[in-house]
Design a protein around this motif. Structure first.
Motif, PDB file in Angstrom:
ATOM      1  N   TYR A  65       8.378  -1.512 -17.011  1.00 43.05           N
ATOM      2  CA  TYR A  65       7.064  -1.062 -17.470  1.00 43.05           C
ATOM      3  C   TYR A  65       6.648  -2.029 -18.562  1.00 43.05           C
ATOM      4  CZ  TYR A  65       8.588   3.290 -15.307  1.00 43.05           C
ATOM      5  OH  TYR A  65       9.053   4.222 -14.441  1.00 43.05           O
ATOM      6  N   THR A 103       8.704   8.661  -5.523  1.00 42.79           N
ATOM      7  CA  THR A 103       7.629   8.971  -6.475  1.00 42.79           C
ATOM      8  C   THR A 103       7.460   7.863  -7.511  1.00 42.79           C
ATOM      9  OG1 THR A 103       9.182  10.282  -7.767  1.00 42.79           O
ATOM     10  CG2 THR A 103       7.793  11.464  -6.228  1.00 42.79           C
ATOM     11  N   LEU A 104       8.282   6.849  -7.435  1.00 38.08           N
ATOM     12  CA  LEU A 104       8.115   5.625  -8.227  1.00 38.08           C
ATOM     13  C   LEU A 104       8.385   4.452  -7.294  1.00 38.08           C
ATOM     14  CD1 LEU A 104       9.949   5.810 -11.690  1.00 38.08           C
ATOM     15  CD2 LEU A 104       7.517   5.539 -11.280  1.00 38.08           C
ATOM     16  N   LEU A 105       7.693   3.348  -7.500  1.00 37.44           N
ATOM     17  CA  LEU A 105       7.938   2.161  -6.685  1.00 37.44           C
ATOM     18  C   LEU A 105       8.761   1.168  -7.485  1.00 37.44           C
ATOM     19  CD1 LEU A 105       4.381   1.510  -5.218  1.00 37.44           C
ATOM     20  CD2 LEU A 105       6.316   2.557  -4.060  1.00 37.44           C
ATOM     21  N   ARG A 137      11.309  11.127   3.395  1.00 36.47           N
ATOM     22  CA  ARG A 137      11.387  12.496   2.863  1.00 36.47           C
ATOM     23  C   ARG A 137      11.853  13.478   3.931  1.00 36.47           C
ATOM     24  NH1 ARG A 137       6.014  12.393  -1.050  1.00 36.47           N
ATOM     25  NH2 ARG A 137       6.631  10.436  -2.014  1.00 36.47           N
ATOM     26  N   ALA A 140       9.276  22.139  -9.594  1.00 34.31           N
ATOM     27  CA  ALA A 140       8.033  22.917  -9.618  1.00 34.31           C
ATOM     28  C   ALA A 140       7.987  23.820  -8.383  1.00 34.31           C
ATOM     29  CB  ALA A 140       6.838  21.980  -9.627  1.00 34.31           C
ATOM     30  N   TYR A 182       5.371  27.116  -6.522  1.00 32.38           N
ATOM     31  CA  TYR A 182       4.091  27.825  -6.624  1.00 32.38           C
ATOM     32  C   TYR A 182       4.326  29.155  -7.329  1.00 32.38           C
ATOM     33  CZ  TYR A 182       1.875  24.575  -3.367  1.00 32.38           C
ATOM     34  OH  TYR A 182       1.352  23.460  -2.780  1.00 32.38           O
ATOM     35  N   GLU A 186      -0.422  20.021  -7.542  1.00 32.34           N
ATOM     36  CA  GLU A 186       0.515  20.376  -6.475  1.00 32.34           C
ATOM     37  C   GLU A 186       1.401  19.201  -6.077  1.00 32.34           C
ATOM     38  OE1 GLU A 186      -0.960  22.820  -3.267  1.00 32.34           O
ATOM     39  OE2 GLU A 186      -2.709  23.368  -4.447  1.00 32.34           O
ATOM     40  N   ALA A 223       3.638  17.695  -7.715  1.00 28.26           N
ATOM     41  CA  ALA A 223       5.027  17.887  -8.143  1.00 28.26           C
ATOM     42  C   ALA A 223       5.826  18.653  -7.087  1.00 28.26           C
ATOM     43  CB  ALA A 223       5.054  18.641  -9.468  1.00 28.26           C
ATOM     44  N   ASP A 246       5.382  16.307  -3.326  1.00 28.44           N
ATOM     45  CA  ASP A 246       5.978  14.970  -3.277  1.00 28.44           C
ATOM     46  C   ASP A 246       7.423  14.967  -2.788  1.00 28.44           C
ATOM     47  OD1 ASP A 246       3.846  13.443  -3.922  1.00 28.44           O
ATOM     48  OD2 ASP A 246       4.332  13.210  -6.038  1.00 28.44           O
ATOM     49  N   PHE A 291       0.491   9.210  -0.137  1.00 25.30           N
ATOM     50  CA  PHE A 291       1.841   8.924  -0.632  1.00 25.30           C
ATOM     51  C   PHE A 291       1.832   7.860  -1.727  1.00 25.30           C
ATOM     52  CE2 PHE A 291       2.865  10.507   3.700  1.00 25.30           C
ATOM     53  CZ  PHE A 291       3.641  11.576   3.317  1.00 25.30           C
ATOM     54  N   ARG A 292       0.934   6.873  -1.614  1.00 24.72           N
ATOM     55  CA  ARG A 292       0.941   5.789  -2.592  1.00 24.72           C
ATOM     56  C   ARG A 292       0.409   6.254  -3.945  1.00 24.72           C
ATOM     57  NH1 ARG A 292       4.154   1.749  -0.989  1.00 24.72           N
ATOM     58  NH2 ARG A 292       3.015   0.181  -2.188  1.00 24.72           N
ATOM     59  N   SER A 337       1.024   8.857  -5.826  1.00 27.35           N
ATOM     60  CA  SER A 337       1.987   9.372  -6.821  1.00 27.35           C
ATOM     61  C   SER A 337       2.679   8.251  -7.591  1.00 27.35           C
ATOM     62  CB  SER A 337       3.034  10.266  -6.156  1.00 27.35           C
ATOM     63  OG  SER A 337       2.412  11.431  -5.708  1.00 27.35           O
ATOM     64  N   PRO A 338       3.295   7.271  -6.894  1.00 21.94           N
ATOM     65  CA  PRO A 338       3.929   6.201  -7.682  1.00 21.94           C
ATOM     66  C   PRO A 338       2.938   5.372  -8.486  1.00 21.94           C
ATOM     67  CG  PRO A 338       4.167   5.771  -5.313  1.00 21.94           C
ATOM     68  CD  PRO A 338       3.612   7.150  -5.459  1.00 21.94           C
ATOM     69  N   ALA A 378       2.235   7.379 -11.537  1.00 19.17           N
ATOM     70  CA  ALA A 378       3.413   7.377 -12.415  1.00 19.17           C
ATOM     71  C   ALA A 378       3.483   6.061 -13.181  1.00 19.17           C
ATOM     72  CB  ALA A 378       4.681   7.592 -11.589  1.00 19.17           C
ATOM     73  N   ASP A 379       3.174   4.963 -12.501  1.00 18.41           N
ATOM     74  CA  ASP A 379       3.173   3.654 -13.158  1.00 18.41           C
ATOM     75  C   ASP A 379       2.091   3.572 -14.230  1.00 18.41           C
ATOM     76  OD1 ASP A 379       5.290   2.353 -12.154  1.00 18.41           O
ATOM     77  OD2 ASP A 379       4.194   1.059 -10.752  1.00 18.41           O
ATOM     78  N   ALA A 385       3.161   5.601 -17.185  1.00 18.55           N
ATOM     79  CA  ALA A 385       4.247   4.932 -17.911  1.00 18.55           C
ATOM     80  C   ALA A 385       3.714   3.724 -18.673  1.00 18.55           C
ATOM     81  CB  ALA A 385       5.324   4.502 -16.930  1.00 18.55           C
ATOM     82  N   ARG A 386       2.766   2.987 -18.073  1.00 23.09           N
ATOM     83  CA  ARG A 386       2.216   1.817 -18.759  1.00 23.09           C
ATOM     84  C   ARG A 386       1.412   2.230 -19.988  1.00 23.09           C
ATOM     85  NH1 ARG A 386       2.772  -3.012 -16.174  1.00 23.09           N
ATOM     86  NH2 ARG A 386       3.627  -2.801 -14.085  1.00 23.09           N
ATOM     87  N   ALA A 440       3.906   2.836 -22.549  1.00 22.43           N
ATOM     88  CA  ALA A 440       4.479   1.594 -23.047  1.00 22.43           C
ATOM     89  C   ALA A 440       3.492   0.852 -23.940  1.00 22.43           C
ATOM     90  CB  ALA A 440       4.905   0.707 -21.880  1.00 22.43           C
TER      91      ALA A 440
END
Lengths: 236, 456
Positions: free
Chosen positions: A14, A53-55, A76, A87, A89, B92, B94, B97, B252-253, B255-256, B259-260, B263-264, B267
């Protein structure tokens, strides 16, 4: 034996902060692996990349040969996961929540999953009435639905009472004996010593140890953890 | 036969349980709040925004066209933000995913859920425009309501398409140089999301304008009018068709990428900055007994009701824009926007009580009077952006006295709103029911008195 989980040159940054640094790990199918490390070692980041959920900034992560970044849906489908803060509902009962997950995953087996985590008796209460431990158990039951080939648990046994924790460890061991792969991240070294076949240790984003648990002397894991952590600190 | 959408199935169940938990009466009353607010606003809206009704039948068609255009653009702006919050920043995610969800089904469900939860928008519009039916033309009223309902239908779908498209844009190599030009100090990917609501507005503005012209034409029985009125529905249908396709990758793309971005941002900030919240600097001027509770409320509001808090700036800008007009009534219009905005935004302070974790109330030894005062102070602080932004604009265009009077009235309303919020904040269950009618009454009196007295 084929690899169920592969981290190939995985790096996550990051800006200037390096969360995971060139991790290369391959976990065979049918293994029970514990992932340990200090706070901020990169455990959750690694598991989030595994869950998609992270790349990764560099490298790739595959589950049963499926690239998680390129085919998140397929990845998945073969994976059940419980994140650090699961989490649910709030206005569904535990049983209804699992029925929903079963519909999404195209499978059945809600009642057996509830029995396995010891939640059948409370399954008709709204999850908003559950304690943190009960929510975690429902999340675990959701992760077990559809017999996933890979089960990923991020601190998933935290907050469970000892009988529940023991029961779930037993269930996970049964799944492993049936060929599933479990990757369990935890701070509790004792848990890893008791249930895992292999332990991977992360410190400051790097793999600093990868050992077979049975080959360690009693109490050896804790000693090893502290030694490696100290060595990594000195190296930095 | 295709499987029913499981996300809708779960949503329906959740709503049923929620209704059982809250009680049918409370559920129905809560659903009626926006309509009740619209009803009490009618006497305020009528003289300010429907003034063309007093100017004879010649003014009706262009007047309706203008109000439909303005309301239509407002609906698009609000729904674009709503759909972003529901589809991209979905609470939703969380849960979803972790599973192999069908992106098309999920996207359609989240788009539909937002539309369902905002179905009061066309109904509220129908109530706000009632004077048109009563005083001038039932046909004009009907076409206006149909046009605005059509705009809302289009907006949900077009917003979903644009926001999902923004996910692809955030990652694309070719868009990177453009995003870098626009992003300022934000992460590059965030630029795609920041400008998406504006892009929705730009992309649909033409359809809104045509629908408003359709209302005008319909009044002269031009057959093209009806086609133009329902044109947004057709555009919405087209957008909806592509939502499924775009969602396959974007769901799908997102969420990451998010998150980035988060996070940035973390940072980028110093550790201490990450903990700071909007207006926290004001604490240094408060006595210690109050500062603790004000800090708690500033943090609570910023973390859980940020949209409501920052909307004060949007109200300020809107009010300033209204004041920029060369029309003599511009300071009054700006003042009305400010008064209504201030009372509406202060509602956040009442609603905060329902977000308050129960354990906080039970565990902390609460100094009740300090907690009450603190809520009022926090809300008062948040409202000031709406109060002061129009001042220089009106001053420049209309002189000091109208600017000072208009700002003074809105400022006084911000004090009244803050005091009311403080009083209502200790009654989480009924605070809302006390606050809404009282402020609706005050707003009505202030606006009517200002107009009748020619104060500006």
């Amino acid at each position: 034996m084929s690899a169920a989980i592969v981290f190939e040159g995985v790096r996550k940054t990051y800006g200037r902060v390096v969360a995971v640094d060139r991790v290369d790990v391959s976990i065979d199918a049918g293994a029970f692996v514990g992932l340990i490390g200090h706070n901020g070692a990169g455990k959750s980041t690694s598991l989030k990349m595994l869950m998609g959920t992270l790349l990764p900034t560099e490298g790739r992560v595959t589950v049963c040969g499926i690239d998680v970044s390129d085919n998140p849906r397929d990845a998945r489908a073969v994976m059940g996961a419980v994140p650090e803060e699961p989490a649910v509902y709030e206005y569904l009962t535990g049983r209804e929540f699992l029925e929903f997950v079963a519909k999404v995953r195209g499978c059945e087996g809600v009642i057996p999953a509830l029995e396995q985590v010891g939640m059948l008796g409370d399954s008709d209460r709204l999850t908003r009435e559950y304690s943190q431990g009960m929510r975690r158990k429902i999340a675990l039951a959701a992760a077990l639905l559809g017999d996933p080939k890979v089960i990923v648990l991020d601190e998933a046994l935290n907050g469970l009472d000892p009988p529940s924790a023991a029961r779930i460890k037993g269930v996970l061991r049964e799944r492993v004996d049936d060929g599933a792969t479990v990757l369990l991240s935890t701070h509790v070294i004792d848990t890893v010593e008791r249930v895992a076949d292999r332990v991977i240790m992360l410190a400051h984003g790097r793999v600093v140890a990868d050992e077979v648990v049975a080959e360690l002397a009693e109490g050896g894991l804790e000693r090893l953890f502290l030694e490696r952590l100290e060595a990594t600190r000195d190296a930095r | 036969m295709s499987e029913p959408n499981p996300y809708w199935w779960a949503y329906t169940l959740r709503r049923a349980h929620r209704r059982e938990h809250d009680g049918t009466l409370r559920t129905v009353l809560t659903g009626l709040i926006p309509l009740a607010v619209a009803a009490v606003l009618v006497p305020v809206v009528r003289p300010v925004f429907l003034g063309f009704l007093d100017e004879g039948s010649q003014a009706l068609a262009p007047g309706l066209q203008g109000i439909v255009l303005r309301l239509g653009l407002l609906i698009v702006a609000v729904t674009a933000l709503d759909v972003y919050a529901a589809l991209i920043r979905s609470d939703e995610r969380a849960i979803l995913d972790l599973h192999p969800v069908d992106p098309e089904q999920v996207s359609r469900y989240l788009m539909g859920r937002t539309e369902r939860e905002r179905r009061w928008i066309p109904a509220a519009v129908a109530i706000l425009l009632l004077p048109v039916a009563i005083e001038a033309s039932v046909v004009g009223y009907t076409f206006s309501v149909i046009a605005l309902a059509a705009v809302a239908t289009m907006s949900f779908r077009a917003s979903a398409l644009m926001h999902l498209g923004a996910v692809g844009l955030a990652e694309s190599e070719w868009a990177a140089p453009f995003l870098d030009l626009l992003r300022g100090s934000n992460p590059r990917a965030q630029a795609a999301f920041i400008y998406a609501p504006g892009a929705v507005l730009a992309a649909t503005a033409g359809a809104v304008w045509l629908a408003s012209l359709g209302v005008q034409f319909s009044l002269s029985n031009a057959p093209l009018g009806m086609v133009l009125v329902i044109l947004p529905v057709l555009i919405g249908g087209l957008a909806s068709h592509y939502v499924g396709r775009v969602s396959q990758r974007s769901w799908f793309r997102a969420s990451p990428i998010l998150a980035d971005i988060d996070a940035r941002y973390s940072a980028l900030e110093q550790e201490d900055d990450g903990l700071r919240v909007y207006l926290e600097f004001t604490l240094r001027w408060l006595p210690e007994r109050l500062a603790l509770y004000v800090e708690k409320d500033l943090r609570h509001g910023w973390r859980l009701r940020r949209t409501g808090v920052t909307l004060a700036w949007a109200v300020g800008v809107l009010s300033a824009l209204a004041g920029w007009s060369g029309s003599e009534s511009a300071p009054v219009t700006s003042m009305v926007v400010g008064v209504l905005g201030v009372f509406a935004l202060a509602l956040n302070g009442v609603l905060m009580e329902s977000d308050q974790p129960a354990f906080l109330r039970e565990w902390l030894s609460v100094d009740k009077s300090a907690a009450m005062a603190a809520r009022g102070i926090a809300v008062f602080g948040w409202l000031q952006a709406a109060v002061w932004l129009p001042l220089p604009v009106i001053w420049l265009r209309h002189g000091f006295l109208p600017a000072a009077t208009s700002t003074g009235i809105v400022f006084a309303c911000s004090i009244v709103a803050a005091v009311l919020v403080a009083l209502c904040s200790r009654r989480p269950r009924w605070g809302l029911w006390v606050y809404l009618p009282v402020v609706a009454g005050i707003a009505g009196v202030v606006v009517t008195a200002t107009r009748l007295g020619g104060a500006l």
